[in-house]
Design a protein around this motif. Structure first.
Motif, PDB file in Angstrom:
ATOM      1  N   ALA A  24      48.541  23.538  68.042  1.00  0.00           N
ATOM      2  CA  ALA A  24      48.745  24.986  68.013  1.00  0.00           C
ATOM      3  C   ALA A  24      49.859  25.365  67.033  1.00  0.00           C
ATOM      4  CB  ALA A  24      49.070  25.498  69.411  1.00  0.00           C
ATOM      5  N   ALA A  25      50.927  24.582  67.004  1.00  0.00           N
ATOM      6  CA  ALA A  25      52.057  24.879  66.127  1.00  0.00           C
ATOM      7  C   ALA A  25      51.674  24.790  64.654  1.00  0.00           C
ATOM      8  CB  ALA A  25      53.221  23.939  66.429  1.00  0.00           C
ATOM      9  N   SER A  26      50.601  24.089  64.346  1.00  0.00           N
ATOM     10  CA  SER A  26      50.170  23.968  62.946  1.00  0.00           C
ATOM     11  C   SER A  26      49.304  25.142  62.502  1.00  0.00           C
ATOM     12  CB  SER A  26      49.398  22.658  62.752  1.00  0.00           C
ATOM     13  OG  SER A  26      48.112  22.734  63.351  1.00  0.00           O
ATOM     14  N   MET A  27      48.987  26.037  63.413  1.00  0.00           N
ATOM     15  CA  MET A  27      48.106  27.160  63.097  1.00  0.00           C
ATOM     16  C   MET A  27      48.923  28.307  62.497  1.00  0.00           C
ATOM     17  SD  MET A  27      45.779  27.019  66.526  1.00  0.00           S
ATOM     18  CE  MET A  27      44.574  28.199  65.960  1.00  0.00           C
ATOM     19  N   ALA A  28      48.576  28.675  61.284  1.00  0.00           N
ATOM     20  CA  ALA A  28      49.292  29.746  60.591  1.00  0.00           C
ATOM     21  C   ALA A  28      49.249  31.037  61.401  1.00  0.00           C
ATOM     22  CB  ALA A  28      48.682  29.971  59.216  1.00  0.00           C
ATOM     23  N   GLY A  29      50.393  31.653  61.556  1.00  0.00           N
ATOM     24  CA  GLY A  29      50.475  32.941  62.228  1.00  0.00           C
ATOM     25  C   GLY A  29      50.608  32.887  63.739  1.00  0.00           C
ATOM     26  N   LEU A  30      50.484  31.720  64.312  1.00  0.00           N
ATOM     27  CA  LEU A  30      50.590  31.608  65.764  1.00  0.00           C
ATOM     28  C   LEU A  30      52.034  31.839  66.194  1.00  0.00           C
ATOM     29  CD1 LEU A  30      48.979  30.783  68.378  1.00  0.00           C
ATOM     30  CD2 LEU A  30      50.103  28.582  68.104  1.00  0.00           C
ATOM     31  N   ARG A  31      52.202  32.666  67.199  1.00  0.00           N
ATOM     32  CA  ARG A  31      53.558  32.972  67.673  1.00  0.00           C
ATOM     33  C   ARG A  31      53.796  32.559  69.119  1.00  0.00           C
ATOM     34  NH1 ARG A  31      54.601  38.959  65.153  1.00  0.00           N
ATOM     35  NH2 ARG A  31      54.465  38.323  62.977  1.00  0.00           N
ATOM     36  N   GLN A  32      52.735  32.576  69.926  1.00  0.00           N
ATOM     37  CA  GLN A  32      52.880  32.280  71.350  1.00  0.00           C
ATOM     38  C   GLN A  32      51.698  31.501  71.873  1.00  0.00           C
ATOM     39  OE1 GLN A  32      53.200  35.890  73.644  1.00  0.00           O
ATOM     40  NE2 GLN A  32      55.422  35.795  73.671  1.00  0.00           N
TER      41      GLN A  32
END
Length: 72
Positions: A24-32
């Motif tokens: 999930a942390a590698s997904m651009a734009g993910l904040r939460q």
């Protein structure tokens, strides 16, 4: 997530969630990342809290938890 009783206590759940969070942390734009768990599931609540999730509201039937992440 469900871990079979024969595999509990071996950190399988923690490893599964950690891998999902790394992805999930590698997904651009993910904040939460958010999740919902039964308030009766003390083991799951402790697991998610140990990974940095915080309670973000609750009802009689479920607890909402949230983790702020920064995409790399």
């Amino acid at each position: 997530m469900y871990v079979a009783p024969t595999h509990r206590g071996r950190r399988v759940g923690k490893q599964l969630v950690a891998h999902a969070l790394a992805f999930a942390a590698s997904m651009a734009g993910l904040r939460q990342v958010t999740l919902t768990v039964s308030p009766d599931n003390a083991a799951a609540l402790a697991l998610y809290a140990s990974l940095g999730f915080a309670v973000d509201g609750a009802t009689r039937d479920h607890v909402n938890m949230v983790l702020d992440v920064e995409a790399s």
